[in-house]
Design a protein around this motif. Structure first.
Motif, PDB file in Angstrom:
ATOM      1  N   TRP A 167      -6.828   7.385  -3.451  1.00 51.02           N
ATOM      2  CA  TRP A 167      -6.661   8.279  -2.299  1.00 51.02           C
ATOM      3  C   TRP A 167      -6.664   7.447  -1.019  1.00 51.02           C
ATOM      4  O   TRP A 167      -7.692   7.331  -0.344  1.00 51.02           O
ATOM      5  CB  TRP A 167      -7.780   9.334  -2.285  1.00 51.02           C
ATOM      6  CG  TRP A 167      -7.631  10.353  -3.382  1.00 51.02           C
ATOM      7  CD1 TRP A 167      -6.865  10.261  -4.511  1.00 51.02           C
ATOM      8  CD2 TRP A 167      -8.279  11.637  -3.453  1.00 51.02           C
ATOM      9  NE1 TRP A 167      -6.993  11.395  -5.270  1.00 51.02           N
ATOM     10  CE2 TRP A 167      -7.854  12.255  -4.654  1.00 51.02           C
ATOM     11  CE3 TRP A 167      -9.186  12.314  -2.626  1.00 51.02           C
ATOM     12  CZ2 TRP A 167      -8.294  13.521  -5.034  1.00 51.02           C
ATOM     13  CZ3 TRP A 167      -9.621  13.575  -3.018  1.00 51.02           C
ATOM     14  CH2 TRP A 167      -9.180  14.176  -4.206  1.00 51.02           C
ATOM     15  N   HIS A 168      -5.520   6.878  -0.708  1.00 45.13           N
ATOM     16  CA  HIS A 168      -5.402   6.042   0.493  1.00 45.13           C
ATOM     17  C   HIS A 168      -4.017   6.223   1.103  1.00 45.13           C
ATOM     18  O   HIS A 168      -3.064   6.608   0.409  1.00 45.13           O
ATOM     19  CB  HIS A 168      -5.652   4.568   0.156  1.00 45.13           C
ATOM     20  CG  HIS A 168      -4.683   4.000  -0.854  1.00 45.13           C
ATOM     21  ND1 HIS A 168      -3.406   3.612  -0.529  1.00 45.13           N
ATOM     22  CD2 HIS A 168      -4.800   3.772  -2.188  1.00 45.13           C
ATOM     23  CE1 HIS A 168      -2.794   3.161  -1.611  1.00 45.13           C
ATOM     24  NE2 HIS A 168      -3.610   3.256  -2.642  1.00 45.13           N
ATOM     25  N   LEU A 211       0.800  -1.232   0.000  1.00 46.70           N
ATOM     26  CA  LEU A 211       0.000   0.000   0.000  1.00 46.70           C
ATOM     27  C   LEU A 211       0.830   1.279   0.000  1.00 46.70           C
ATOM     28  O   LEU A 211       0.459   2.265  -0.638  1.00 46.70           O
ATOM     29  CB  LEU A 211      -0.939   0.010   1.208  1.00 46.70           C
ATOM     30  CG  LEU A 211      -2.037  -1.055   1.194  1.00 46.70           C
ATOM     31  CD1 LEU A 211      -2.849  -0.971   2.478  1.00 46.70           C
ATOM     32  CD2 LEU A 211      -2.950  -0.898  -0.027  1.00 46.70           C
ATOM     33  N   CYS A 248      -8.862   5.755   3.715  1.00 45.57           N
ATOM     34  CA  CYS A 248      -9.289   5.808   2.305  1.00 45.57           C
ATOM     35  C   CYS A 248     -10.372   6.855   2.120  1.00 45.57           C
ATOM     36  O   CYS A 248     -11.326   6.892   2.895  1.00 45.57           O
ATOM     37  CB  CYS A 248      -9.912   4.478   1.871  1.00 45.57           C
ATOM     38  SG  CYS A 248      -8.839   3.051   1.964  1.00 45.57           S
ATOM     39  N   ILE A 300     -13.483   7.778  -0.039  1.00 51.20           N
ATOM     40  CA  ILE A 300     -14.452   7.189  -0.971  1.00 51.20           C
ATOM     41  C   ILE A 300     -15.487   8.269  -1.277  1.00 51.20           C
ATOM     42  O   ILE A 300     -16.272   8.637  -0.395  1.00 51.20           O
ATOM     43  CB  ILE A 300     -15.156   5.959  -0.364  1.00 51.20           C
ATOM     44  CG1 ILE A 300     -14.122   4.913   0.059  1.00 51.20           C
ATOM     45  CG2 ILE A 300     -16.168   5.376  -1.352  1.00 51.20           C
ATOM     46  CD1 ILE A 300     -14.741   3.701   0.772  1.00 51.20           C
ATOM     47  N   LEU A 321      -9.594  -4.531  -0.036  1.00 48.91           N
ATOM     48  CA  LEU A 321      -8.696  -3.780  -0.913  1.00 48.91           C
ATOM     49  C   LEU A 321      -7.906  -4.798  -1.723  1.00 48.91           C
ATOM     50  O   LEU A 321      -7.225  -5.664  -1.154  1.00 48.91           O
ATOM     51  CB  LEU A 321      -7.757  -2.888  -0.095  1.00 48.91           C
ATOM     52  CG  LEU A 321      -8.445  -1.828   0.769  1.00 48.91           C
ATOM     53  CD1 LEU A 321      -7.410  -1.046   1.585  1.00 48.91           C
ATOM     54  CD2 LEU A 321      -9.278  -0.867  -0.083  1.00 48.91           C
ATOM     55  N   LEU A 331     -11.377  -1.454  -4.661  1.00 48.65           N
ATOM     56  CA  LEU A 331     -12.102  -1.670  -3.403  1.00 48.65           C
ATOM     57  C   LEU A 331     -13.394  -2.399  -3.725  1.00 48.65           C
ATOM     58  O   LEU A 331     -14.218  -1.911  -4.513  1.00 48.65           O
ATOM     59  CB  LEU A 331     -12.368  -0.324  -2.733  1.00 48.65           C
ATOM     60  CG  LEU A 331     -13.062  -0.343  -1.356  1.00 48.65           C
ATOM     61  CD1 LEU A 331     -12.629   0.886  -0.540  1.00 48.65           C
ATOM     62  CD2 LEU A 331     -14.580  -0.364  -1.480  1.00 48.65           C
ATOM     63  N   LEU A 358      -9.539   3.152  -6.587  1.00 47.68           N
ATOM     64  CA  LEU A 358      -9.271   4.104  -5.517  1.00 47.68           C
ATOM     65  C   LEU A 358      -7.770   4.415  -5.433  1.00 47.68           C
ATOM     66  O   LEU A 358      -6.944   3.514  -5.325  1.00 47.68           O
ATOM     67  CB  LEU A 358      -9.771   3.479  -4.200  1.00 47.68           C
ATOM     68  CG  LEU A 358      -9.752   4.333  -2.945  1.00 47.68           C
ATOM     69  CD1 LEU A 358     -10.972   4.030  -2.087  1.00 47.68           C
ATOM     70  CD2 LEU A 358      -8.501   4.128  -2.138  1.00 47.68           C
ATOM     71  N   THR A 411      -2.064  11.034   1.720  1.00 46.80           N
ATOM     72  CA  THR A 411      -3.122  10.847   0.722  1.00 46.80           C
ATOM     73  C   THR A 411      -3.772  12.170   0.374  1.00 46.80           C
ATOM     74  O   THR A 411      -3.913  13.048   1.233  1.00 46.80           O
ATOM     75  CB  THR A 411      -4.210   9.872   1.230  1.00 46.80           C
ATOM     76  OG1 THR A 411      -5.215   9.729   0.202  1.00 46.80           O
ATOM     77  CG2 THR A 411      -4.921  10.387   2.500  1.00 46.80           C
TER      78      THR A 411
END
Lengths: 184, 184
Positions: free
Chosen positions: A39-40, A16, A52, A54, A72, A24, A37, B41
């Motif tokens: 943006w984590h 990650l 995360c 969402i 994930l 996801l 996704l 992020t």
């Protein structure tokens, strides 16, 4: 694909932290969905926490909020057209597993489906929803991780916006320059 | 290095969303520091929000919390030994600008120093500290961005743990497969 083995949740940063696009997957009340996704962030090793974002207009938002779970999944760079397709269709209109020919697998700790076609699957439970209203920010705990034993590092997709991805693949080690306490 | 120009803050995802290691620079009460950071992020386009985990035992933690400011600087893959050095020394013991031969620049919106040697500098103010106590999680607003006009995408470092980095460089466009509203 090689058979997956259980992977220590305390080491999921390996997959990650480099910041790849992940898929996801979630399910709630007979519906399921997949979203792409980017943006984590890792937030803690133990418990293994991942934050995360969402977007609230995503079909997955309600499934994750309702079930308190997700998986994930790490797609490889070879899956780029599937990733782009998933990011450009709505789970309100299509079942993305069927539409993109992906195989749903059963988790151990969560009811959300795994994407068996991905080499890494992380079963997650919602650990902290305090920033969901304000920022759509979900903090998940990785409860169980499954990964193919090799390769250790997959060629992955890193989204830059505007339809353009960077690809990460090659690795460089500087292990000998690290303080021992910073190594795994 | 090419002269930098102002870059729209609403588009900083281009540099951050791929998940590279960034160098976070800060200053407070006559002290300054640089740390290497991979746990970040994107959180919003406008205002441009970025969430970052800064371990509480890092010298930068107190400088950022005290000043409410920092600069996120993007190092290139060519700077790997500087990045590793920064991550393996303490700002309590050395001035990292001097020790690593980096040039501090002056920001417009913040007093924290920019690292001029990096091709992208993002001036940030602390926007939300509500998760700092619990997770060391700082939410910053990017107030101003400076970037060299070319290249649009830099070869960057993506940390996997255990002293090993992935390198991202090449790009792949799937722009023609995106819904128009998802493009910049």
């Amino acid at each position: 694909m090689t058979e997956k083995a259980e992977f220590p949740v305390s080491k999921v940063r390996r997959y990650l932290e480099p910041g790849p696009i992940v898929l996801l997957s979630s399910a709630h009340r007979g519906q399921r969905d997949i979203m792409a996704l980017g943006w984590h962030t890792m937030m803690e090793f133990t418990p293994a926490l991942v934050g995360c974002v969402i977007a609230a207009d995503n079909h997955s938002f309600e499934l994750v909020r309702g079930s308190g779970e997700c998986v994930l999944n790490l797609p490889t760079a070879a899956m780029i057209d599937t990733v782009v397709g998933i990011g450009n269709t709505s789970g309100m209109e299509v079942d993305k597993f069927e539409h993109f020919g992906l195989t749903a697998g059963r988790g151990v700790n969560v009811d959300a489906p795994l994407i068996r076609d991905c080499p890494v699957n992380l079963e997650c439970r919602l650990a902290d929803a305090s920033l969901v209203e304000r920022y759509n920010f979900f903090i998940f705990q990785v409860m169980r991780a499954h990964a193919v034993p090799q390769p250790e590092h997959h060629e992955t997709l890193h989204y830059t916006g505007d339809g353009v991805f960077m690809v990460a693949g090659g690795t460089v080690s500087r292990r000998e320059q690290f303080r021992p306490e910073l190594l795994d």
